[in-house]
Design an enzyme around this catalytic site. Sequence first.
Site, PDB file in Angstrom:
ATOM      1  N   GLY A  43      21.515  82.266 -44.356  1.00  0.00           N
ATOM      2  CA  GLY A  43      21.514  80.844 -44.663  1.00  0.00           C
ATOM      3  C   GLY A  43      22.782  80.473 -45.418  1.00  0.00           C
ATOM      4  O   GLY A  43      23.779  81.212 -45.390  1.00  0.00           O
ATOM      5  N   LEU A  44      22.759  79.334 -46.088  1.00  0.00           N
ATOM      6  CA  LEU A  44      23.973  78.896 -46.773  1.00  0.00           C
ATOM      7  C   LEU A  44      24.467  79.940 -47.759  1.00  0.00           C
ATOM      8  O   LEU A  44      25.661  80.221 -47.837  1.00  0.00           O
ATOM      9  CB  LEU A  44      23.719  77.575 -47.487  1.00  0.00           C
ATOM     10  CG  LEU A  44      23.600  76.357 -46.572  1.00  0.00           C
ATOM     11  CD1 LEU A  44      23.360  75.105 -47.392  1.00  0.00           C
ATOM     12  CD2 LEU A  44      24.852  76.192 -45.735  1.00  0.00           C
ATOM     13  N   GLY A  46      23.747  83.360 -47.923  1.00  0.00           N
ATOM     14  CA  GLY A  46      24.142  84.623 -47.309  1.00  0.00           C
ATOM     15  C   GLY A  46      25.389  84.500 -46.456  1.00  0.00           C
ATOM     16  O   GLY A  46      26.307  85.324 -46.547  1.00  0.00           O
ATOM     17  N   HIS A 267       7.038  68.576 -51.868  1.00  0.00           N
ATOM     18  CA  HIS A 267       7.917  67.461 -51.488  1.00  0.00           C
ATOM     19  C   HIS A 267       7.081  66.244 -51.107  1.00  0.00           C
ATOM     20  O   HIS A 267       6.156  66.350 -50.313  1.00  0.00           O
ATOM     21  CB  HIS A 267       8.790  67.899 -50.311  1.00  0.00           C
ATOM     22  CG  HIS A 267       9.957  67.007 -50.070  1.00  0.00           C
ATOM     23  ND1 HIS A 267       9.811  65.709 -49.674  1.00  0.00           N
ATOM     24  CD2 HIS A 267      11.289  67.220 -50.180  1.00  0.00           C
ATOM     25  CE1 HIS A 267      11.018  65.164 -49.546  1.00  0.00           C
ATOM     26  NE2 HIS A 267      11.929  66.068 -49.847  1.00  0.00           N
ATOM     27  N   SER A 285      13.213  63.361 -44.670  1.00  0.00           N
ATOM     28  CA  SER A 285      14.199  63.500 -45.740  1.00  0.00           C
ATOM     29  C   SER A 285      14.000  62.558 -46.916  1.00  0.00           C
ATOM     30  O   SER A 285      13.636  61.394 -46.757  1.00  0.00           O
ATOM     31  CB  SER A 285      15.588  63.250 -45.168  1.00  0.00           C
ATOM     32  OG  SER A 285      16.517  63.098 -46.215  1.00  0.00           O
ATOM     33  N   ARG A 338      11.114  64.489 -57.144  1.00  0.00           N
ATOM     34  CA  ARG A 338      10.069  64.830 -56.178  1.00  0.00           C
ATOM     35  C   ARG A 338       8.712  65.112 -56.818  1.00  0.00           C
ATOM     36  O   ARG A 338       7.683  64.696 -56.292  1.00  0.00           O
ATOM     37  CB  ARG A 338      10.521  66.056 -55.380  1.00  0.00           C
ATOM     38  CG  ARG A 338      11.671  65.727 -54.491  1.00  0.00           C
ATOM     39  CD  ARG A 338      12.241  66.942 -53.813  1.00  0.00           C
ATOM     40  NE  ARG A 338      13.300  66.530 -52.903  1.00  0.00           N
ATOM     41  CZ  ARG A 338      14.055  67.361 -52.208  1.00  0.00           C
ATOM     42  NH1 ARG A 338      13.889  68.653 -52.331  1.00  0.00           N
ATOM     43  NH2 ARG A 338      14.986  66.903 -51.404  1.00  0.00           N
ATOM     44  N   GLU A 433      18.162  80.068 -52.930  1.00  0.00           N
ATOM     45  CA  GLU A 433      16.755  79.824 -53.261  1.00  0.00           C
ATOM     46  C   GLU A 433      16.041  81.108 -53.680  1.00  0.00           C
ATOM     47  O   GLU A 433      15.042  81.063 -54.411  1.00  0.00           O
ATOM     48  CB  GLU A 433      16.028  79.198 -52.050  1.00  0.00           C
ATOM     49  CG  GLU A 433      14.589  78.794 -52.353  1.00  0.00           C
ATOM     50  CD  GLU A 433      13.849  78.153 -51.170  1.00  0.00           C
ATOM     51  OE1 GLU A 433      14.481  77.934 -50.128  1.00  0.00           O
ATOM     52  OE2 GLU A 433      12.657  77.873 -51.310  1.00  0.00           O
ATOM     53  N   LEU A 449      21.342  72.840 -51.239  1.00  0.00           N
ATOM     54  CA  LEU A 449      22.547  73.151 -50.462  1.00  0.00           C
ATOM     55  C   LEU A 449      23.689  73.457 -51.417  1.00  0.00           C
ATOM     56  O   LEU A 449      24.473  74.385 -51.218  1.00  0.00           O
ATOM     57  CB  LEU A 449      22.904  71.974 -49.558  1.00  0.00           C
ATOM     58  CG  LEU A 449      21.805  71.514 -48.586  1.00  0.00           C
ATOM     59  CD1 LEU A 449      22.335  70.421 -47.660  1.00  0.00           C
ATOM     60  CD2 LEU A 449      21.285  72.671 -47.763  1.00  0.00           C
TER      61      LEU A 449
END
Lengths: 647, 247
Positions: A43-44, A46, A267, A285, A338, A433, A449
Site C-alpha cells: 500500500g502507500l 509499503g 466512519h 467519502s 468522524r 496504518e 494517506l
Amino acid sequence: MAKIDSKTPQGPLAEQWSQHKATIKVVSPANKRKLDVIVIGTGLGGASAAAALGELGYNVNIFCISDSPRRAHSIAAQGGINAAKNYQNDNDSVYRLFYDTIKGGDYRARESNVYRLAEVSNLIIDQCVAQGVPFAREYGGLLDNRSFGGSQVSRTFYARGQTGQQLLLGAYAALNRQISKGTVTSLPRHEILDIVIVDGKARGVLARDLVTGEIKRFGAHAVVMATGGYGNVFFLSTNAMNSNGSVAWQAYKKGAMLANPCFTQIHPTCIPVHGTQQSKLTLMSESLRNDGRIWVPKKMEDVELIRAKKKKASDVVEEDRDYYLERRYPAFGNLVPRDVASRAAKERCDAGFGVNETGLAVFLDFKTAINRLGQDTIKGRYGNLFQMYEKITDVNPYEEPMMIYPAVHYTMGGSWVDYNLMTSVPGLYSIGEANFSDHGANRLGASALMQGLADGYFVLPYTIGDYLAKEIQSKKVDTTSKEFDEAEKTVKDKIAHLFTIKGNLSVDDLHKKLGNIMWECVGMARTKESLERALVEIKALRKEFWKNVKVMGKNDEFNQEIEKALRLADFLELGELMARDALNREESCGGHFRTEFQTPEGEALRDDDKFTYVAIWEFNGVDAEPTLHKEALKFETIKLAQRNYKD
Amino acid sequence: MNLKLKIWRQANAKTTGKFDIYNIDNISPDISFLEMLDILNNDLIHSGKEPIAFDHDCREGICGMCSLHINGHAHGPDSEITTCQLHMRKFNDGETITIEPWRSTAFPVIKDLVVDRTSYDKILQAGGFVSVNTGGVPDANAIPISKPDSDESMDAAACIGCGACAATCKNGSAMLFVAARVSSLAKLPQGKVEGARRAKAMVAKMDELGFGNCSNTGACEAECPKLISIGHIARLNREFLSAKLQD
C-alpha cells in the site's frame, strides 16, 4: 522484557526531527548494497518505503497477497490527503495541522510523532506532483484544495474521488522503477505467515506462495511491516476482503507489542447494511460532507412514512428536518470529526429516527448544494461517488438524498513503535496504518494517506539507517538456521492441522459470528458488561473454530479457504485483545466510547489523570493474560482540553 | 431469484478446464454478483465440494482485482462498473448465467476463474513511471498545469489495470492499458520529459509478452469499466511514432 522507550528526542518540538536526523547514523552506499530489507505490504506505506529504500541502494524484497502491488487497499481511499501548504492563504501552518491532529485524536497520540508528520506533509505533495499524480487544479494551473472533518482550513489535496488510487499509482510507479533497476524484487501472491527472530533481532520471514502453497524462507537485516489495519475482525467493514491483521499478530506473538488495539474508527458515511448476505460495506467519502448536509426527520410520522416508502425524503419540508450536526455543533457543522459524526447518527437512530427499514440510516442530502452550485459542479466534484451509490442502491442521489450509516473503517491501534518506527523487536519496523503512532483515539479524514507516505518516503528511509548502520558487519542471513526450521515447522503443522479438523462450519460462518460479537460488544458503544461478555464469547468461538472449522482442498495448490482460515485464526485471538484493551480503558476518548463515561451532552468523557497513556500489550501465551505496559503521553506543547466543535 | 450458473472450473494452469452447472435459489436482487458467488461457495463447502476460486478484494470497483466474463461480457452486462459492483437486479429470475475467466494468452488461468495478470505489471515496469527519486523535487505549485490537461491526465489515470481490455480484444491487445498510462503522463510536463523513451519501452514490452496488435475495433473501450477512451491510443501512437522518428 525491554523497558518501553519511545526514544522521543529532547528539545523544542519544532526542532526535534531536524535534531534527530542530524544525530542518527547513515550507511554508506557501498554498505547499503550489502544489506537486505524485507517490506511486507504494497500500500502507500509499503510501496513508498520499498521504492525509497531501493533508491538508496538497499536490496529490497517486497511482498503482497494480491496479484499486483497496485491492488493494496490504499487504492480505495477516496477523499484526499492533508498537507500544511497554506496554498489557500487561510492561515494554515505545520503547527495548525499538528494541533488539529492531536485534538482530533482526542489527546491520545504522541506529540513528537504527530509534529513530524505535519512537518513532512508538504514534501509529500511535492513528491507526488513530481511523479505525475494528477491532483485537481484550478483554472490558473495551480493546485486546488477542499475541506475535511475536524479542521477549519482547506488543506486537503485530491484527485476527484480517487485520491488513494492516484497516490498509490504514484508510489507503485516509483516501485516499478526500482523493480526495473533490480534494487527491489516484487513477490506478488505471497503471504507472510511468520516473522523469524534470531538472537533477539528480526532476521526474516516465512512466506506462503499463494499459487503453489509452498512455504518459502526469506532472510533480511531488517523487516518492515506495512500491512494496514485489522478492521476485518468485525467481518463487515469498509476494508478490502483480503485485508487482515495476521502479520502484526504473528509479530506480537514474537515480541512486537501491540498498542491501543481497541482504538477503531467507525466512519459515519457508509452505505447501510442491506441484509444478512452482505459481504462488505462501502464507504461514501468524507469529502461529501463538504457539500452534503446530514439530517433525519423531526417528526416520527415522517420517519414511519419514509420507512414504509409512502413518502419521499425530498418531500419532507425544510422546517421538518433535523440537521442534527449543524444543530449540535454550530462551529464545525457537518464537518465534525468522524467519531463525533458517527455517535450523533447512532444517537438519532437509537432515539427511533433512523430512516430505512432497519432503522439504521440517516440522510446525506445534496439539495442545498445543487441549488447553490448546479448539478454539473456537484457532478464534477463527486460524480464517481454518486455513480457508485446509484449502482449499489438503485437510487439516484441527485434527486433523493443518500442513506448512510456508520461502519468500521480504520484501526488507529497497531504495533507499538518508537520514534524511529521500530517495534519492540529490534530490526522489525511498522509503518502506516499497521502502527499505532499518529492518530491517537480518532484519525482525521485525509490523514491516513498522509501518514502512509510520510512514513514510507520521508521517515523510515532515514531512521532505518540508524539501525542498519550497526549491521554492516553482519553476513547475509542464513535461512537454514534452526530458527527458520522451527518457524517453518510450526507454520506447516498449523496448516496441516486446519485441514484435518473437517468440521461443520465454513470459515465465513465462523467469521460472521466473530463479527457479530465484535460489533455488538466492542463496537460503537462499549460497556464493562459488553466487553466482559465479549471476552467469554470470543474464547468460546475460538474453541469452536479449532474443533469445528471445515477447510476444503489441500495446501499445495491455490486455495483461498486456507488463506481465510489462517487469517481468521488470528482474528479470533486479536478480537479478545481488543476487548481486553477496551475494558482496561475506563474512559471514553475518540472512537473508543464507553457508555459509562460521557458528558451530560453525550460527548466522550476522558479521564486524563488515569489514562493519558498508550496501552501496550505484551504476549504471554494464547490463553494467558497479556502484560500491560504504559507509555505515558506528555503534552508539553498542547494543553489537554475537552474537545469542542461547538464554537 | 432462482438461477442456473454455468461456471468454468480448472484445477490449475497445467490442466484443461470445463464448465460445471450449479443451481442456486432464493437470491435477493439487492445483493452483489460476488455475494451471490459467496453464497454458492458456502453451499458448496457445506456439501463437501470445492468452492470456486475467483479474484476479488476491495469490492468497491477501484482495486482492479476482480475480473470475470459474465454472459460474454467483461465485468458482466451492466456498463461503467467492475464485476464487484454488479448487482443481481441486472439479471432475470430463472436465467442461466455463464461465468468464465479472462480469456487471453497473456493471462494464463491459475485456477477456476483466477488468472495471472503479472504481464501488466511487467509492462509498467518497462517505463510506466517518471524517473524521479524521493526528495529534492520542486514545490508542487512551481509548475502550473492547465486544468484541461490535468483533467485529461486524470481521465487516463483512472485505469484500474483489471485486464478487461486485453481480455475483450479479439487480438488480445493491451493497447488501451498501455495508452492510458502513456497518455496520462504525456499530458503533464513532468511526464513529457521522457515521453518518447516510455512509449517505446512499454510497447516493446507489450509485444514481447505476447499481447496482440490493435486493429481499432473499439471493443476495449466498450468494455472498460472506467470508460478509458480509445482517443488515448491515438496519443500513444503519436508518441510512439515521434519516438521512432527521433531514432
